[in-house]
Design an enzyme around this catalytic site. Sequence first.
Site, short mmCIF file in Angstrom:
data_model
loop_
_atom_site.label_atom_id
_atom_site.label_comp_id
_atom_site.label_asym_id
_atom_site.label_seq_id
_atom_site.Cartn_x
_atom_site.Cartn_y
_atom_site.Cartn_z
N CYS A 98 7.12 -5.96 4.08
CA CYS A 98 7.26 -5.78 5.98
C CYS A 98 8.31 -7.42 6.03
O CYS A 98 9.64 -7.53 5.05
CB CYS A 98 6.39 -6.66 6.11
SG CYS A 98 6.29 -8.43 5.42
N GLU A 146 4.48 -8.62 -2.94
CA GLU A 146 5.30 -8.66 -3.59
C GLU A 146 5.61 -10.77 -3.10
O GLU A 146 6.58 -11.02 -4.69
CB GLU A 146 6.85 -8.80 -1.55
CG GLU A 146 6.82 -6.92 -1.90
CD GLU A 146 5.63 -6.80 -0.40
OE1 GLU A 146 6.14 -5.56 -0.08
OE2 GLU A 146 4.53 -7.85 -0.67
#
Length: 168
Positions: free
Chosen positions: A83, A55
């Site tokens: 996360c 990401e």
Amino acid sequence: MNQHEQFMRRAMQAAEEARAAREAPVGCVVVHEGRIIGRGYNQREMLQDPSAHAEMIAITAAATHLGSWRLEDTQLYVTLEPCPMCAGAIILARVAEVYFGAYDPKAGCCGSLMNLLEDKRFNHRPFVRGGILADECGALLTDFFREIRNASGRTRNADEAVDTPATE
């Protein structure tokens, strides 16, 4: 195949590149106006950088493409639930929509451990939808970590969950 599955499959292709590089197979694409403008896969081992998650790399590429850190009209597709670090970057980049594949009960912050992206205390809250091609995305990780364990001679003990591979 619908649009969400199409873009998730593109994220899965990036995850396969990570796997080929012996990285945890997580891939991500950022979409703007129907086109992929950012793409990334895990590169923590290669770069020896704990922040080199799929990401983070895709968000940086998308910001570079747009010439702005504000990704307000974008959609992010990632094979594993983000996360805490990646969820924070998504909020700060103002990504409009987040779609993920497999849930991550060990580190997921889009509903598994907590839900940072829908926390009303933040000034930006993207739309979130998980579970897109979840079984296929999860299998990428499960298979990868099974291969790693088999190569090292390590086996799971009875206390370890079979279906929850370690995250990125």
